[in-house]
Scaffold this motif. Sequence first.
Motif, PDB file in Angstrom:
ATOM      1  N   MET A 115      46.462  52.372  61.929  1.00  0.00           N
ATOM      2  CA  MET A 115      46.672  51.767  63.236  1.00  0.00           C
ATOM      3  C   MET A 115      48.147  51.435  63.415  1.00  0.00           C
ATOM      4  SD  MET A 115      43.505  49.100  63.516  1.00  0.00           S
ATOM      5  CE  MET A 115      41.800  49.622  63.378  1.00  0.00           C
ATOM      6  N   THR A 116      48.583  51.509  64.638  1.00  0.00           N
ATOM      7  CA  THR A 116      49.952  51.104  64.917  1.00  0.00           C
ATOM      8  C   THR A 116      50.089  49.598  64.820  1.00  0.00           C
ATOM      9  OG1 THR A 116      51.742  51.301  66.515  1.00  0.00           O
ATOM     10  CG2 THR A 116      49.545  50.929  67.411  1.00  0.00           C
ATOM     11  N   ARG A 117      51.309  49.154  64.490  1.00  0.00           N
ATOM     12  CA  ARG A 117      51.572  47.724  64.365  1.00  0.00           C
ATOM     13  C   ARG A 117      52.772  47.344  65.213  1.00  0.00           C
ATOM     14  NH1 ARG A 117      50.685  48.364  57.991  1.00  0.00           N
ATOM     15  NH2 ARG A 117      48.519  47.663  57.815  1.00  0.00           N
ATOM     16  N   ARG A 118      52.701  47.647  66.502  1.00  0.00           N
ATOM     17  CA  ARG A 118      53.803  47.265  67.383  1.00  0.00           C
ATOM     18  C   ARG A 118      53.890  45.757  67.503  1.00  0.00           C
ATOM     19  NH1 ARG A 118      51.705  50.069  72.654  1.00  0.00           N
ATOM     20  NH2 ARG A 118      49.875  49.011  71.792  1.00  0.00           N
ATOM     21  N   SER A 119      52.783  45.108  67.794  1.00  0.00           N
ATOM     22  CA  SER A 119      52.740  43.659  68.008  1.00  0.00           C
ATOM     23  C   SER A 119      51.792  43.032  66.993  1.00  0.00           C
ATOM     24  CB  SER A 119      52.262  43.343  69.429  1.00  0.00           C
ATOM     25  OG  SER A 119      51.069  44.054  69.722  1.00  0.00           O
ATOM     26  N   VAL A 120      52.291  41.994  66.302  1.00  0.00           N
ATOM     27  CA  VAL A 120      51.518  41.318  65.265  1.00  0.00           C
ATOM     28  C   VAL A 120      51.451  39.842  65.657  1.00  0.00           C
ATOM     29  CG1 VAL A 120      51.362  40.794  62.806  1.00  0.00           C
ATOM     30  CG2 VAL A 120      52.346  42.983  63.556  1.00  0.00           C
ATOM     31  N   LEU A 121      50.311  39.436  66.202  1.00  0.00           N
ATOM     32  CA  LEU A 121      50.165  38.117  66.803  1.00  0.00           C
ATOM     33  C   LEU A 121      49.512  37.129  65.842  1.00  0.00           C
ATOM     34  CD1 LEU A 121      50.219  36.184  69.292  1.00  0.00           C
ATOM     35  CD2 LEU A 121      47.968  37.136  69.916  1.00  0.00           C
ATOM     36  N   PHE A 122      50.206  36.010  65.584  1.00  0.00           N
ATOM     37  CA  PHE A 122      49.656  34.946  64.750  1.00  0.00           C
ATOM     38  C   PHE A 122      48.812  34.000  65.601  1.00  0.00           C
ATOM     39  CE2 PHE A 122      53.080  36.373  62.052  1.00  0.00           C
ATOM     40  CZ  PHE A 122      52.551  36.235  60.787  1.00  0.00           C
ATOM     41  N   SER A 123      47.710  33.548  64.997  1.00  0.00           N
ATOM     42  CA  SER A 123      46.824  32.599  65.658  1.00  0.00           C
ATOM     43  C   SER A 123      46.436  31.524  64.652  1.00  0.00           C
ATOM     44  CB  SER A 123      45.577  33.314  66.184  1.00  0.00           C
ATOM     45  OG  SER A 123      44.788  32.460  66.969  1.00  0.00           O
TER      46      SER A 123
END
Length: 303
Positions: free
Chosen positions: A26-34
Amino acid sequence: MPGRWTPPVKVAPETYKMGAAVVVHMTRRSVLFSPGDQPSLMRKAPTTGADVVVFDLEDAVAPARKGDARRAVSDLLTAADFDPDCEVCVRVNPVGSGAGDDVDAVLSGGGFDSVVVPKVTDADDVATVDSLLAEHDATSPVLALVESAAGVLNAHEIAAAGPTDALVFGAEDLSADIGATRTDEGTEVLYARERVVLAASAAGVDAIDTVHTAIEDPSAVAADARFAADLGFDGKLAIHPAQVDPINDAYTPTEADTAWATRVLDAAADSDAGVFRVDGEMIDAPLIAQAERIMRRARAADN
Protein backbone atom coordinates in the motif's frame (compact mmCIF):
# COMPACT_ATOMS: atom_id res chain seq x y z
CA MET A 1 0.76 -5.97 1.90
CA PRO A 2 -0.10 -9.14 3.79
CA GLY A 3 -3.37 -9.43 5.62
CA ARG A 4 -3.75 -8.16 9.15
CA TRP A 5 -2.39 -10.33 11.88
CA THR A 6 -4.80 -12.93 13.17
CA PRO A 7 -3.74 -15.32 15.95
CA PRO A 8 -2.22 -17.86 15.91
CA VAL A 9 -0.76 -17.55 12.38
CA LYS A 10 2.95 -16.83 12.08
CA VAL A 11 4.18 -15.16 8.90
CA ALA A 12 7.86 -15.21 7.98
CA PRO A 13 9.57 -11.81 8.03
CA GLU A 14 10.69 -12.21 4.43
CA THR A 15 7.06 -12.38 3.39
CA TYR A 16 6.63 -8.89 4.72
CA LYS A 17 9.76 -7.73 2.97
CA MET A 18 8.34 -9.12 -0.24
CA GLY A 19 5.13 -7.28 0.60
CA ALA A 20 7.13 -4.07 0.71
CA ALA A 21 7.98 -4.32 -2.97
CA VAL A 22 7.00 -1.26 -4.96
CA VAL A 23 4.23 -2.93 -6.91
CA VAL A 24 2.29 -4.64 -4.15
CA HIS A 25 2.47 -2.70 -0.93
CA MET A 26 0.00 0.00 0.00
CA THR A 27 1.09 3.53 -0.58
CA ARG A 28 2.05 5.61 2.45
CA ARG A 29 1.52 9.18 1.33
CA SER A 30 -0.28 10.24 4.51
CA VAL A 31 0.30 8.61 7.90
CA LEU A 32 -2.26 9.89 10.41
CA PHE A 33 -1.77 9.50 14.17
CA SER A 34 -4.82 9.04 16.38
CA PRO A 35 -4.66 9.03 20.21
CA GLY A 36 -5.04 5.54 21.61
CA ASP A 37 -7.18 6.67 24.54
CA GLN A 38 -9.83 8.33 22.36
CA PRO A 39 -11.90 5.57 20.72
CA SER A 40 -14.19 7.98 18.85
CA LEU A 41 -11.25 9.62 17.09
CA MET A 42 -9.69 6.25 16.29
CA ARG A 43 -12.91 5.01 14.72
CA LYS A 44 -13.03 8.11 12.50
CA ALA A 45 -9.37 8.04 11.47
CA PRO A 46 -9.72 5.39 8.71
CA THR A 47 -12.48 7.49 7.07
CA THR A 48 -10.27 10.58 6.62
CA GLY A 49 -8.61 9.42 3.40
CA ALA A 50 -5.29 8.71 5.10
CA ASP A 51 -3.29 5.90 3.57
CA VAL A 52 -2.11 4.80 7.02
CA VAL A 53 -3.72 5.32 10.43
CA VAL A 54 -1.61 4.90 13.54
CA PHE A 55 -3.35 4.18 16.84
CA ASP A 56 -0.92 5.87 19.17
CA LEU A 57 0.03 4.42 22.55
CA GLU A 58 3.04 6.70 23.01
CA ASP A 59 3.25 10.50 22.88
CA ALA A 60 -0.47 11.14 22.41
CA VAL A 61 -1.35 9.35 25.65
CA ALA A 62 -0.62 10.65 29.15
CA PRO A 63 1.31 8.20 31.36
CA ALA A 64 -1.67 7.73 33.68
CA ARG A 65 -3.87 6.68 30.74
CA LYS A 66 -1.59 4.10 29.12
CA GLY A 67 -3.63 1.20 30.44
CA ASP A 68 -6.88 2.74 29.20
CA ALA A 69 -5.31 3.31 25.79
CA ARG A 70 -4.09 -0.27 25.50
CA ARG A 71 -7.55 -1.59 26.27
CA ALA A 72 -9.19 0.85 23.85
CA VAL A 73 -6.85 -0.05 20.99
CA SER A 74 -7.23 -3.77 21.66
CA ASP A 75 -11.02 -3.46 21.72
CA LEU A 76 -11.08 -1.46 18.50
CA LEU A 77 -8.78 -3.90 16.69
CA THR A 78 -11.09 -6.71 17.76
CA ALA A 79 -14.41 -5.08 16.87
CA ALA A 80 -13.78 -2.77 13.92
CA ASP A 81 -14.01 -3.72 10.26
CA PHE A 82 -11.42 -1.46 8.64
CA ASP A 83 -11.22 -0.44 5.01
CA PRO A 84 -8.72 -2.87 3.44
CA ASP A 85 -7.17 0.03 1.50
CA CYS A 86 -6.18 1.73 4.76
CA GLU A 87 -3.09 0.41 6.51
CA VAL A 88 -3.79 -0.01 10.23
CA CYS A 89 -0.78 0.54 12.46
CA VAL A 90 -0.08 0.77 16.18
CA ARG A 91 2.63 2.97 17.70
CA VAL A 92 4.00 1.23 20.74
CA ASN A 93 6.07 2.88 23.44
CA PRO A 94 9.87 2.83 23.16
CA VAL A 95 11.84 -0.36 23.74
CA GLY A 96 12.40 -0.66 27.49
CA SER A 97 9.62 1.81 28.28
CA GLY A 98 6.41 -0.10 27.72
CA ALA A 99 6.79 -1.69 24.29
CA GLY A 100 6.35 -5.19 25.73
CA ASP A 101 3.11 -4.30 27.52
CA ASP A 102 1.84 -2.64 24.35
CA VAL A 103 2.58 -5.70 22.21
CA ASP A 104 0.86 -7.96 24.75
CA ALA A 105 -2.21 -5.71 24.64
CA VAL A 106 -2.58 -5.22 20.90
CA LEU A 107 -2.00 -8.89 20.13
CA SER A 108 -4.88 -9.79 22.40
CA GLY A 109 -7.08 -7.84 19.99
CA GLY A 110 -7.74 -8.26 16.31
CA GLY A 111 -5.82 -7.46 13.15
CA PHE A 112 -3.27 -4.79 12.33
CA ASP A 113 -0.85 -4.28 9.48
CA SER A 114 2.29 -2.75 10.97
CA VAL A 115 3.94 -1.33 14.08
CA VAL A 116 5.56 2.07 14.60
CA VAL A 117 8.51 1.84 16.96
CA PRO A 118 9.49 5.26 18.34
CA LYS A 119 12.89 6.54 19.45
CA VAL A 120 14.78 3.87 17.54
CA THR A 121 18.49 4.36 18.10
CA ASP A 122 19.91 1.26 16.41
CA ALA A 123 18.95 -1.98 14.70
CA ASP A 124 18.74 -3.76 18.08
CA ASP A 125 15.60 -1.77 18.91
CA VAL A 126 13.92 -3.15 15.77
CA ALA A 127 15.09 -6.66 16.59
CA THR A 128 13.72 -6.37 20.13
CA VAL A 129 10.22 -5.51 18.95
CA ASP A 130 10.42 -8.31 16.40
CA SER A 131 11.27 -10.68 19.27
CA LEU A 132 8.35 -9.39 21.36
CA LEU A 133 6.02 -10.12 18.47
CA ALA A 134 7.56 -13.57 17.97
CA GLU A 135 6.65 -14.45 21.54
CA HIS A 136 3.04 -14.30 20.30
CA ASP A 137 3.80 -16.26 17.13
CA ALA A 138 3.47 -13.05 15.14
CA THR A 139 5.57 -10.80 13.00
CA SER A 140 4.89 -7.39 11.51
CA PRO A 141 6.51 -4.79 9.30
CA VAL A 142 8.19 -2.16 11.45
CA LEU A 143 8.04 1.56 10.74
CA ALA A 144 11.15 2.71 12.59
CA LEU A 145 10.90 6.26 13.92
CA VAL A 146 14.34 7.90 14.10
CA GLU A 147 14.16 11.04 16.19
CA SER A 148 17.48 11.36 17.99
CA ALA A 149 21.06 12.06 17.03
CA ALA A 150 21.94 8.38 17.50
CA GLY A 151 18.94 7.25 15.44
CA VAL A 152 19.78 9.54 12.52
CA LEU A 153 23.46 8.58 12.55
CA ASN A 154 22.48 4.87 12.60
CA ALA A 155 19.74 5.29 10.00
CA HIS A 156 21.41 3.00 7.47
CA GLU A 157 21.65 -0.01 9.80
CA ILE A 158 18.12 0.61 11.08
CA ALA A 159 16.75 0.73 7.54
CA ALA A 160 18.62 -2.45 6.63
CA ALA A 161 17.23 -4.45 9.56
CA GLY A 162 15.03 -7.31 8.35
CA PRO A 163 11.71 -6.24 9.91
CA THR A 164 12.09 -2.57 8.91
CA ASP A 165 9.64 -1.58 6.19
CA ALA A 166 9.97 2.21 6.51
CA LEU A 167 12.16 4.85 8.13
CA VAL A 168 10.16 7.64 9.74
CA PHE A 169 11.83 10.95 10.55
CA GLY A 170 10.91 12.84 13.72
CA ALA A 171 12.19 16.42 13.62
CA GLU A 172 10.66 17.69 16.85
CA ASP A 173 12.29 15.14 19.14
CA LEU A 174 15.55 15.37 17.20
CA SER A 175 15.65 19.13 17.70
CA ALA A 176 15.12 18.67 21.43
CA ASP A 177 17.80 16.00 21.55
CA ILE A 178 20.48 18.13 19.89
CA GLY A 179 19.37 21.48 21.28
CA ALA A 180 18.37 22.94 17.93
CA THR A 181 15.79 25.68 17.51
CA ARG A 182 12.99 24.78 15.11
CA THR A 183 12.49 27.29 12.34
CA ASP A 184 9.99 27.64 9.52
CA GLU A 185 12.79 27.07 7.02
CA GLY A 186 13.87 23.84 8.71
CA THR A 187 17.55 24.21 7.87
CA GLU A 188 18.45 22.90 11.33
CA VAL A 189 17.08 19.44 10.41
CA LEU A 190 17.71 19.40 6.66
CA TYR A 191 20.82 17.23 6.88
CA ALA A 192 18.99 14.71 9.06
CA ARG A 193 16.02 14.66 6.69
CA GLU A 194 18.28 13.96 3.73
CA ARG A 195 20.21 11.28 5.62
CA VAL A 196 16.97 9.43 6.39
CA VAL A 197 15.96 9.49 2.72
CA LEU A 198 19.35 8.20 1.62
CA ALA A 199 19.32 5.38 4.18
CA ALA A 200 15.79 4.33 3.28
CA SER A 201 16.53 4.40 -0.44
CA ALA A 202 19.72 2.36 -0.04
CA ALA A 203 17.80 -0.28 1.94
CA GLY A 204 14.79 -0.29 -0.39
CA VAL A 205 12.27 0.78 2.26
CA ASP A 206 9.87 3.73 2.48
CA ALA A 207 10.93 7.11 3.86
CA ILE A 208 8.24 8.99 5.79
CA ASP A 209 8.78 12.66 6.65
CA THR A 210 8.19 14.43 9.95
CA VAL A 211 4.97 16.13 11.05
CA HIS A 212 4.14 19.73 10.24
CA THR A 213 2.82 21.20 13.46
CA ALA A 214 0.44 23.71 11.85
CA ILE A 215 -3.00 22.11 11.86
CA GLU A 216 -4.94 25.18 10.71
CA ASP A 217 -2.73 26.17 7.77
CA PRO A 218 -3.26 23.69 4.93
CA SER A 219 -1.15 25.74 2.52
CA ALA A 220 1.86 25.48 4.85
CA VAL A 221 1.30 21.74 5.24
CA ALA A 222 1.04 21.36 1.46
CA ALA A 223 4.23 23.34 0.85
CA ASP A 224 6.15 21.30 3.42
CA ALA A 225 4.83 18.04 1.96
CA ARG A 226 5.83 19.07 -1.56
CA PHE A 227 9.32 19.93 -0.33
CA ALA A 228 9.58 16.54 1.37
CA ALA A 229 8.44 14.83 -1.82
CA ASP A 230 11.11 16.74 -3.74
CA LEU A 231 13.70 15.47 -1.25
CA GLY A 232 12.62 11.92 -2.04
CA PHE A 233 10.27 11.05 0.82
CA ASP A 234 7.44 8.64 0.06
CA GLY A 235 4.99 10.20 2.50
CA LYS A 236 4.49 12.41 5.53
CA LEU A 237 3.15 12.15 9.06
CA ALA A 238 -0.12 13.90 9.94
CA ILE A 239 -1.43 14.82 13.37
CA HIS A 240 -4.85 16.10 12.32
CA PRO A 241 -7.36 14.94 9.67
CA ALA A 242 -7.20 18.41 8.04
CA GLN A 243 -3.62 17.65 7.05
CA VAL A 244 -4.44 14.48 5.13
CA ASP A 245 -5.73 15.95 1.87
CA PRO A 246 -2.87 18.47 1.43
CA ILE A 247 -0.35 15.70 2.04
CA ASN A 248 -2.06 13.26 -0.33
CA ASP A 249 -2.22 15.94 -3.01
CA ALA A 250 1.49 16.68 -2.64
CA TYR A 251 2.33 13.04 -3.27
CA THR A 252 -0.12 12.53 -6.12
CA PRO A 253 1.33 13.33 -9.55
CA THR A 254 -0.48 15.90 -11.65
CA GLU A 255 -2.01 14.99 -15.00
CA ALA A 256 0.87 16.81 -16.69
CA ASP A 257 3.38 14.75 -14.70
CA THR A 258 1.75 11.45 -15.60
CA ALA A 259 1.39 12.47 -19.25
CA TRP A 260 5.11 13.28 -19.41
CA ALA A 261 6.02 10.02 -17.66
CA THR A 262 3.83 8.03 -20.03
CA ARG A 263 5.50 9.60 -23.08
CA VAL A 264 8.93 8.90 -21.64
CA LEU A 265 8.19 5.27 -20.84
CA ASP A 266 6.49 4.69 -24.19
CA ALA A 267 9.51 6.15 -25.96
CA ALA A 268 11.87 4.06 -23.85
CA ALA A 269 9.98 0.91 -24.81
CA ASP A 270 10.29 1.81 -28.49
CA SER A 271 13.96 2.82 -28.38
CA ASP A 272 17.09 0.71 -28.45
CA ALA A 273 19.26 3.71 -27.59
CA GLY A 274 20.51 4.63 -24.15
CA VAL A 275 19.62 8.27 -24.78
CA PHE A 276 16.66 9.53 -26.78
CA ARG A 277 14.54 12.64 -27.18
CA VAL A 278 11.04 13.36 -25.82
CA ASP A 279 9.40 16.78 -26.17
CA GLY A 280 12.76 18.25 -27.11
CA GLU A 281 14.39 16.91 -23.95
CA MET A 282 17.21 14.38 -23.87
CA ILE A 283 16.09 11.35 -21.85
CA ASP A 284 18.49 8.92 -20.20
CA ALA A 285 18.37 6.36 -17.37
CA PRO A 286 17.85 8.80 -14.45
CA LEU A 287 14.88 10.45 -16.18
CA ILE A 288 13.43 7.03 -17.02
CA ALA A 289 13.68 6.16 -13.31
CA GLN A 290 11.94 9.44 -12.47
CA ALA A 291 9.15 8.60 -14.92
CA GLU A 292 8.75 5.15 -13.38
CA ARG A 293 8.52 6.71 -9.90
CA ILE A 294 5.81 9.10 -11.07
CA MET A 295 3.78 6.26 -12.53
CA ARG A 296 4.14 4.18 -9.36
CA ARG A 297 2.81 7.09 -7.32
CA ALA A 298 -0.02 7.63 -9.77
CA ARG A 299 -1.05 3.97 -9.64
CA ALA A 300 -0.81 3.96 -5.85
CA ALA A 301 -3.02 7.03 -5.60
CA ASP A 302 -5.67 5.31 -7.74
CA ASN A 303 -5.81 2.24 -5.49
